[in-house]
Motif scaffolding. Sequence first.
Motif, PDB file in Angstrom:
ATOM      1  N   MET A   1       0.946  -1.229  -0.076  1.00  0.00           N
ATOM      2  CA  MET A   1       0.008   0.055   0.079  1.00  0.00           C
ATOM      3  C   MET A   1       1.078   1.364  -0.014  1.00  0.00           C
ATOM      4  SD  MET A   1      -2.509   1.280   2.817  1.00  0.00           S
ATOM      5  CE  MET A   1      -3.452   2.839   2.845  1.00  0.00           C
ATOM      6  N   ARG A   2       0.726   2.069  -0.949  1.00  0.00           N
ATOM      7  CA  ARG A   2       1.436   3.394  -0.953  1.00  0.00           C
ATOM      8  C   ARG A   2       0.265   4.601  -0.054  1.00  0.00           C
ATOM      9  NH1 ARG A   2       5.654   3.764  -4.237  1.00  0.00           N
ATOM     10  NH2 ARG A   2       5.672   6.036  -4.413  1.00  0.00           N
ATOM     11  N   PHE A   3       1.036   5.118   0.559  1.00  0.00           N
ATOM     12  CA  PHE A   3       0.453   6.114   1.685  1.00  0.00           C
ATOM     13  C   PHE A   3       1.017   7.463   1.493  1.00  0.00           C
ATOM     14  CE2 PHE A   3       0.088   8.104   5.812  1.00  0.00           C
ATOM     15  CZ  PHE A   3      -1.097   8.138   6.105  1.00  0.00           C
ATOM     16  N   SER A   4       0.405   8.338   1.549  1.00  0.00           N
ATOM     17  CA  SER A   4       0.898   9.654   1.158  1.00  0.00           C
ATOM     18  C   SER A   4       0.232  10.799   2.338  1.00  0.00           C
ATOM     19  CB  SER A   4       0.684  10.268  -0.012  1.00  0.00           C
ATOM     20  OG  SER A   4      -0.610  10.433  -0.457  1.00  0.00           O
ATOM     21  N   ILE A   5       1.257  11.196   2.910  1.00  0.00           N
ATOM     22  CA  ILE A   5       0.861  12.440   3.955  1.00  0.00           C
ATOM     23  C   ILE A   5       1.596  13.593   3.880  1.00  0.00           C
ATOM     24  CG2 ILE A   5       2.665  11.536   5.621  1.00  0.00           C
ATOM     25  CD1 ILE A   5       0.517  12.461   7.889  1.00  0.00           C
ATOM     26  N   THR A   6       0.814  14.888   3.920  1.00  0.00           N
ATOM     27  CA  THR A   6       1.504  16.099   3.380  1.00  0.00           C
ATOM     28  C   THR A   6       1.234  16.959   4.740  1.00  0.00           C
ATOM     29  OG1 THR A   6       0.601  16.145   1.121  1.00  0.00           O
ATOM     30  CG2 THR A   6       1.104  18.286   2.050  1.00  0.00           C
ATOM     31  N   SER A   7       2.115  17.909   4.883  1.00  0.00           N
ATOM     32  CA  SER A   7       1.956  19.111   5.940  1.00  0.00           C
ATOM     33  C   SER A   7       2.156  20.391   5.096  1.00  0.00           C
ATOM     34  CB  SER A   7       3.175  18.999   6.930  1.00  0.00           C
ATOM     35  OG  SER A   7       3.315  20.090   7.685  1.00  0.00           O
ATOM     36  N   TRP A   8       1.084  21.079   5.685  1.00  0.00           N
ATOM     37  CA  TRP A   8       1.282  22.595   4.993  1.00  0.00           C
ATOM     38  C   TRP A   8       0.831  23.687   5.784  1.00  0.00           C
ATOM     39  CZ3 TRP A   8      -2.304  23.283  -0.070  1.00  0.00           C
ATOM     40  CH2 TRP A   8      -1.954  24.650  -0.794  1.00  0.00           C
ATOM     41  N   ASN A   9       1.372  24.676   5.820  1.00  0.00           N
ATOM     42  CA  ASN A   9       1.258  25.867   6.614  1.00  0.00           C
ATOM     43  C   ASN A   9       0.201  26.515   5.726  1.00  0.00           C
ATOM     44  OD1 ASN A   9       0.926  28.675   7.442  1.00  0.00           O
ATOM     45  ND2 ASN A   9       2.415  28.550   9.095  1.00  0.00           N
ATOM     46  N   ILE A  10      -1.206  26.750   5.750  1.00  0.00           N
ATOM     47  CA  ILE A  10      -1.843  27.332   4.803  1.00  0.00           C
ATOM     48  C   ILE A  10      -2.266  28.876   5.077  1.00  0.00           C
ATOM     49  CG2 ILE A  10      -4.026  26.832   5.929  1.00  0.00           C
ATOM     50  CD1 ILE A  10      -3.315  26.502   2.062  1.00  0.00           C
ATOM     51  N   ASN A  11      -1.860  29.285   6.092  1.00  0.00           N
ATOM     52  CA  ASN A  11      -1.839  30.858   6.448  1.00  0.00           C
ATOM     53  C   ASN A  11      -3.456  31.110   6.228  1.00  0.00           C
ATOM     54  OD1 ASN A  11      -1.077  33.296   7.186  1.00  0.00           O
ATOM     55  ND2 ASN A  11       0.015  33.866   5.298  1.00  0.00           N
ATOM     56  N   SER A  12      -4.357  30.589   6.761  1.00  0.00           N
ATOM     57  CA  SER A  12      -5.728  31.085   6.798  1.00  0.00           C
ATOM     58  C   SER A  12      -6.459  30.137   5.673  1.00  0.00           C
ATOM     59  CB  SER A  12      -6.057  32.366   6.165  1.00  0.00           C
ATOM     60  OG  SER A  12      -7.332  32.344   6.362  1.00  0.00           O
ATOM     61  N   VAL A  13      -7.257  28.998   6.278  1.00  0.00           N
ATOM     62  CA  VAL A  13      -7.976  28.139   5.481  1.00  0.00           C
ATOM     63  C   VAL A  13      -8.996  28.556   4.672  1.00  0.00           C
ATOM     64  CG1 VAL A  13      -9.199  27.123   7.441  1.00  0.00           C
ATOM     65  CG2 VAL A  13      -8.572  25.525   5.459  1.00  0.00           C
ATOM     66  N   ARG A  14      -9.607  29.464   5.282  1.00  0.00           N
ATOM     67  CA  ARG A  14     -10.925  30.162   4.899  1.00  0.00           C
ATOM     68  C   ARG A  14     -10.304  30.963   3.471  1.00  0.00           C
ATOM     69  NH1 ARG A  14     -14.290  33.282   9.056  1.00  0.00           N
ATOM     70  NH2 ARG A  14     -15.835  33.233   7.371  1.00  0.00           N
ATOM     71  N   LEU A  15      -9.449  31.807   3.848  1.00  0.00           N
ATOM     72  CA  LEU A  15      -8.951  32.449   2.604  1.00  0.00           C
ATOM     73  C   LEU A  15      -8.368  31.673   1.544  1.00  0.00           C
ATOM     74  CD1 LEU A  15      -8.303  35.478   1.705  1.00  0.00           C
ATOM     75  CD2 LEU A  15      -5.981  35.209   2.615  1.00  0.00           C
ATOM     76  N   ARG A  16      -7.916  30.608   1.852  1.00  0.00           N
ATOM     77  CA  ARG A  16      -7.140  29.814   0.533  1.00  0.00           C
ATOM     78  C   ARG A  16      -7.740  28.530   0.784  1.00  0.00           C
ATOM     79  NH1 ARG A  16      -3.368  32.938   3.270  1.00  0.00           N
ATOM     80  NH2 ARG A  16      -2.183  34.410   1.640  1.00  0.00           N
ATOM     81  N   ILE A  17      -9.041  28.308   0.765  1.00  0.00           N
ATOM     82  CA  ILE A  17      -9.768  27.223   0.724  1.00  0.00           C
ATOM     83  C   ILE A  17      -9.540  26.606  -0.905  1.00  0.00           C
ATOM     84  CG2 ILE A  17     -12.054  28.125   0.358  1.00  0.00           C
ATOM     85  CD1 ILE A  17     -11.286  24.714   1.760  1.00  0.00           C
ATOM     86  N   ASP A  18      -9.619  27.590  -1.884  1.00  0.00           N
ATOM     87  CA  ASP A  18      -9.703  26.971  -3.226  1.00  0.00           C
ATOM     88  C   ASP A  18      -8.374  26.341  -3.524  1.00  0.00           C
ATOM     89  OD1 ASP A  18     -12.223  28.007  -3.610  1.00  0.00           O
ATOM     90  OD2 ASP A  18     -11.334  29.844  -4.795  1.00  0.00           O
ATOM     91  N   GLN A  19      -7.316  26.774  -2.775  1.00  0.00           N
ATOM     92  CA  GLN A  19      -5.879  26.311  -2.832  1.00  0.00           C
ATOM     93  C   GLN A  19      -5.829  24.644  -2.430  1.00  0.00           C
ATOM     94  OE1 GLN A  19      -2.664  28.446  -2.113  1.00  0.00           O
ATOM     95  NE2 GLN A  19      -3.292  30.400  -2.965  1.00  0.00           N
ATOM     96  N   VAL A  20      -6.424  24.649  -1.017  1.00  0.00           N
ATOM     97  CA  VAL A  20      -6.608  23.495  -0.481  1.00  0.00           C
ATOM     98  C   VAL A  20      -7.256  22.458  -1.161  1.00  0.00           C
ATOM     99  CG1 VAL A  20      -7.657  22.181   1.452  1.00  0.00           C
ATOM    100  CG2 VAL A  20      -6.527  24.614   1.812  1.00  0.00           C
ATOM    101  N   THR A  21      -8.353  22.817  -1.917  1.00  0.00           N
ATOM    102  CA  THR A  21      -9.203  22.011  -2.706  1.00  0.00           C
ATOM    103  C   THR A  21      -8.422  21.529  -4.132  1.00  0.00           C
ATOM    104  OG1 THR A  21     -10.608  23.749  -3.763  1.00  0.00           O
ATOM    105  CG2 THR A  21     -11.384  22.549  -1.673  1.00  0.00           C
ATOM    106  N   ARG A  22      -7.865  22.615  -4.579  1.00  0.00           N
ATOM    107  CA  ARG A  22      -6.962  22.306  -5.734  1.00  0.00           C
ATOM    108  C   ARG A  22      -5.916  21.263  -5.405  1.00  0.00           C
ATOM    109  NH1 ARG A  22      -3.150  26.446  -9.058  1.00  0.00           N
ATOM    110  NH2 ARG A  22      -1.891  25.225 -10.413  1.00  0.00           N
ATOM    111  N   PHE A  23      -5.205  21.530  -4.285  1.00  0.00           N
ATOM    112  CA  PHE A  23      -4.050  20.588  -3.851  1.00  0.00           C
ATOM    113  C   PHE A  23      -4.698  19.281  -3.736  1.00  0.00           C
ATOM    114  CE2 PHE A  23      -1.557  18.247  -0.765  1.00  0.00           C
ATOM    115  CZ  PHE A  23      -0.306  18.375  -1.336  1.00  0.00           C
ATOM    116  N   LEU A  24      -5.923  18.994  -2.964  1.00  0.00           N
ATOM    117  CA  LEU A  24      -6.452  17.547  -2.810  1.00  0.00           C
ATOM    118  C   LEU A  24      -7.028  17.006  -4.431  1.00  0.00           C
ATOM    119  CD1 LEU A  24      -8.818  18.594   0.238  1.00  0.00           C
ATOM    120  CD2 LEU A  24      -6.813  17.046   0.162  1.00  0.00           C
TER     121      LEU A  24
END
Length: 271
Positions: A1-24
């Motif tokens: 099984m290949r398992f990936s985990i990411t760490s990201w300081n997003i500096n405001s999840v509401r301001l950058r929710i589009d970036q979060v969903t793009r990354f996902l």
Amino acid sequence: MRFSITSWNINSVRLRIDQVTRFLSEQSPDVLCLQETKCPVDKFPEKAIRAAGYEHIAFAGMKGYNGVAIISRFPVADIAVTGFCEKEDARHISLRLGPQAGEAAGLAIHNFYVPAGGDVADPAVNPKFAHKLQFLEEMRGWADRAAVSRAPSVTVGDLNIAPLEHDVWSHKQLLDVVSHTPLETSTLERLREEAGLVDSMRDLRPEPEKIYSWWSYRSPDWSKADKGRRLDHIWLSPDLAPVCRSVEVLREARGWERPSDHAPVTAMLEL
């Protein structure tokens, strides 16, 4: 099984929710750990994240500051939020992956946002720096209680310290700058070694390779200047280190529209 985990300081999840969903959508990590979400619990954008295919979300937050979250493809259990330095300021959250995670079932994940420490590297005159040092000291006790080296675990986060010479653009010029002072770097390395954890990035990509995950907003051309620091880390328990196949910084995300000053760091494990 290949398992990936990411760490990201997003500096405001509401301001950058589009970036979060793009990354996902584009990167499809199994688990995404966010720091500095700057979001109270009742305002966390769960709906958008679930629409991206991630149903399992654990988070701790406060208005305007700090905040941590773990977003998972798999069901989770044993969610815990731990306070440090007699503060309830949403800087640590942990959980375990449920049995539906297959070979990753039972994996403990710890997500940290260590205080930045202000601008003056002297705890006697700078309370923010004193707080940072106290937080790191209490992390030593946390590591012992959590027994992170004696069970499969991943510890991630914006630790706000670039510990090694080649984790910064200029070792000599940054020795007196908060995040790379000898006091901070030695404290962080001692903490990691005492906890028995492996710095996955440097285990696979040792010095003298330069690696950065943060570039200041103050630089008019951050990419060309490339004056970065490796502030974001993924530490593995000793049993997981041999199955870590890669640890990469998605540098291009620093260039997205209205970016965080941090880029995502992703580890790929073969379980």
